[in-house]
Design an enzyme around this catalytic site. Structure first.
Site, PDB file in Angstrom:
ATOM      1  N   CYS A 150       0.812  -1.217   0.000  1.00 47.45           N
ATOM      2  CA  CYS A 150       0.000   0.000   0.000  1.00 47.45           C
ATOM      3  C   CYS A 150       0.848   1.271   0.000  1.00 47.45           C
ATOM      4  CB  CYS A 150      -0.930  -0.010   1.198  1.00 47.45           C
ATOM      5  SG  CYS A 150      -1.804  -1.571   1.357  1.00 47.45           S
ATOM      6  N   LYS A 193     -10.408   5.351   4.265  1.00 50.03           N
ATOM      7  CA  LYS A 193     -11.713   4.812   4.658  1.00 50.03           C
ATOM      8  C   LYS A 193     -12.832   5.264   3.730  1.00 50.03           C
ATOM      9  CE  LYS A 193     -14.926   2.869   6.716  1.00 50.03           C
ATOM     10  NZ  LYS A 193     -15.402   2.686   5.353  1.00 50.03           N
ATOM     11  N   HIS A 226      -9.135   3.295  -1.357  1.00 42.99           N
ATOM     12  CA  HIS A 226      -7.742   2.855  -1.183  1.00 42.99           C
ATOM     13  C   HIS A 226      -7.304   1.959  -2.340  1.00 42.99           C
ATOM     14  CE1 HIS A 226      -4.044   1.611   0.566  1.00 42.99           C
ATOM     15  NE2 HIS A 226      -4.471   0.584   1.270  1.00 42.99           N
ATOM     16  N   CYS A 231     -13.033  -0.709   8.383  1.00 37.23           N
ATOM     17  CA  CYS A 231     -12.097  -1.126   7.331  1.00 37.23           C
ATOM     18  C   CYS A 231     -12.249  -0.277   6.082  1.00 37.23           C
ATOM     19  CB  CYS A 231     -12.369  -2.582   6.936  1.00 37.23           C
ATOM     20  SG  CYS A 231     -12.410  -3.726   8.331  1.00 37.23           S
TER      21      CYS A 231
END
Ligand SMILES: [Zn+2]
Lengths: 138, 393
Positions: free
Chosen positions: B85, B335, B339, B213
């Site tokens: 990431c 969030k 992402h 998540c």
């Protein structure tokens, strides 16, 4: 320099319920799972030793959403265990209903057993997985 | 070393099940950045591209080469960065280093990802590749599982009762969704959530629930970075990269002496602060890696905005909102903005650069007078990269 405790050898021992680690000849620190250098002093002069497999739970989670191919395993408990010899390792706890796991698990004494992750198409074969049970028979 | 500035920014909409390919999304973000910077393909000397799972999502490797040539940057050196990431932040740090060194004057840098093409089971499997495949994946660790372990450890170590930690984690998600509704590029631009919805959502990995998540996302973001001399020719609003940091971690269990702190973040951000000559008290806004609600609390502490175990109080007191002590994730964060992992670092840097230029009034989420911003990105279980961006140099 030869790798002292390869994944294959660690895996083979774990399949016989033996947890192997590496003891640093310079500082005495135990490293487990294995790696090239001592986790404390970075020295390469390590010897293979058998560990007791006993320790205590430091944290846990119950996994409800599993990776592809492992959906039928969920829910399952993952724990980090601090071994008597010092290092932390990751494993499963199969001794209780995963839905009832809570913070009371932290600090509980456990000992090692073994199951196997048969592997998937990305994993280059199977891997022994440390599983833990409560030592006080609870 | 020469000074290095961001002179152009580009950002696609972040979406689920997007209709465009990874190459197409990157090219849209890149051309937006190039237009802003008034540069043509001939001005771009190198391309650095974050991309993690193109191989799995589209069956496409070495995407960087195709991107360079689609953009008309024929035959320039193009390099793909893979740090889970954090990929795009690693790419930006390298772009900075090569321009600062004098090797290049103008570099195009960014990232692209189409994670939703994999579907949730395969995406969960591939994201778990950012943990130790031999010694920790056999136990069935997932990415939410990693932060769930830290959440329970956080509660126990810092003596924050789970009921209170639950409330604090919910506040993080509620704030992110609130600002997400003000970001036209956000994946959840139409979705506000309540604390009750967060705390009652279905369990993913205890104690983390669905709205703790970040989602799987598709999208791209890109920047043009240039030497100070070149930047002066190209723009009257340069945003300087004044500090960079990067650090690595061992497998999760081997981070034991420090957990639930992520030690690599403390190392990385110190590099960035020291290079810029600033500290956490100087930061006017921060985009940090809130892949999970608990991750925001841990990050805020590792970055120096709160003492260990106390970050939740920042959210409780509203200090993380616009007007607070340290506005955090005013973009909606991972969030609510989304992402797309290979693009996330470039998205964060794009957001901070636009805030520092004062571009956000029209979206109703400008941090007034912001001069110094911080980017924080986490890859897998421990590649960290940080950037300090400044207009006041
Ligand atoms: Zn040693």
């Amino acid at each position: 320099m030869e790798y002292k405790l390869s994944f294959k050898d660690y895996h083979k021992a774990l399949m016989k319920n033996k947890l192997m680690g590496l003891k640093c000849k310079a500082c005495g620190t135990i490293t487990c799972p294995p790696q090239m250098s001592c986790r404390n002093c970075t020295g390469f002069d390590l010897e293979v030793v058998e560990l007791t497999g006993k320790g205590k739970i430091t944290t846990y989670t119950t996994i409800y959403v599993a990776p592809e191919g492992r959906e039928n395993e969920a829910p399952y408990i993952i724990v980090l265990v601090e071994l008597e010899e010092g290092p932390w390792i990751m494993g499963n706890l199969y001794d209780m209903d995963p839905a009832r796991a809570d913070l009371d698990l932290i600090g509980k004494p456990v000992e090692l057993g073994t199951r196997i992750f048969p592997g998937d198409k990305y994993s280059d074969g199977p891997a022994a997985r440390p599983v833990f049970r409560f030592t006080d028979g609870k | 070393m020469r000074k290095v500035a961001i002179v152009g920014t580009g950002h696609t909409d972040f979406v689920s099940d997007g209709p465009k390919t990874e190459v197409e999304m990157f090219c849209e973000a890149a051309t937006e950045a190039m237009e802003e910077a008034s540069v043509t393909p001939k001005d771009i000397q190198a391309l650095y591209c974050g991309n993690v799972f193109g191989d799995f999502a589209e069956g496409q490797g070495m995407i960087q080469s195709y991107i360079a040539n689609e953009l008309g940057c024929h035959h320039i050196p193009a390099t793909r960065f893979e740090g889970a990431c954090a990929s795009a932040t690693l790419a930006i740090r390298d772009a900075f280093i090569w321009v600062a060194s004098g090797f290049y004057d103008v570099v195009l840098v960014g990232g692209t990802e189409k994670a939703t093409a994999m579907g949730t089971p395969l995406a969960t499997r591939t994201f778990a590749m950012g943990s130790d495949g031999k010694y920790e994946f056999p136990a069935g660790i997932t990415f939410p599982g990693f932060f769930a372990l830290l959440a329970n450890l956080y509660s126990a170590n810092y003596d924050v009762p789970m009921e209170r930690l639950r409330e604090q984690m919910s506040m993080v998600s509620v704030q992110s969704h609130f600002y997400g509704t003000k970001n036209p590029h956000a994946q959840f631009k139409h979705k506000e959530v309540t604390a009750e919805q967060v705390s009652k959502g279905f369990m993913v990995a205890s104690p983390l629930r669905l709205l703790d998540c970040c989602p799987f996302s598709d999208g791209a973001a890109a920047l043009v970075v240039a030497s100070e001399e070149k930047a002066r020719e190209l723009t009257d609003k340069p945003v300087y990269i004044t500090g960079v940091g990067q650090a690595s971690s061992p497998r999760l269990s081997a981070q034991a002496p420090f957990l639930p702190r992520i030690r690599a973040r403390e190392v990385s951000v110190k590099q960035a602060y020291d290079m810029a000559g600033v500290g956490p008290q100087d930061i006017d806004l921060c985009e940090l890696h809130d892949c999970f609600s608990i991750a925001s609390l841990i990050a805020a502490e590792n970055l120096g905005f709160a003492e260990n175990g106390k970050a939740g109080e920042l959210w409780e007191k509203g200090e993380t909102k616009i007007g607070g002590k340290i506005p955090i994730n005013i973009s909606g964060g991972l969030k609510a903005k989304g992402h797309p992992i290979g693009a996330t670092g470039a998205s964060q840097a794009c957001e901070v650069a636009r805030q520092l230029r004062g571009d956000m009034d029209s979206e109703g989420r400008q941090v007034e007078g912001a001069k110094i911003g911080l980017v924080d990105t986490l890859g897998g279980d421990g590649i960290i990269s940080n950037l300090v961006l400044q207009t006041n140099v």
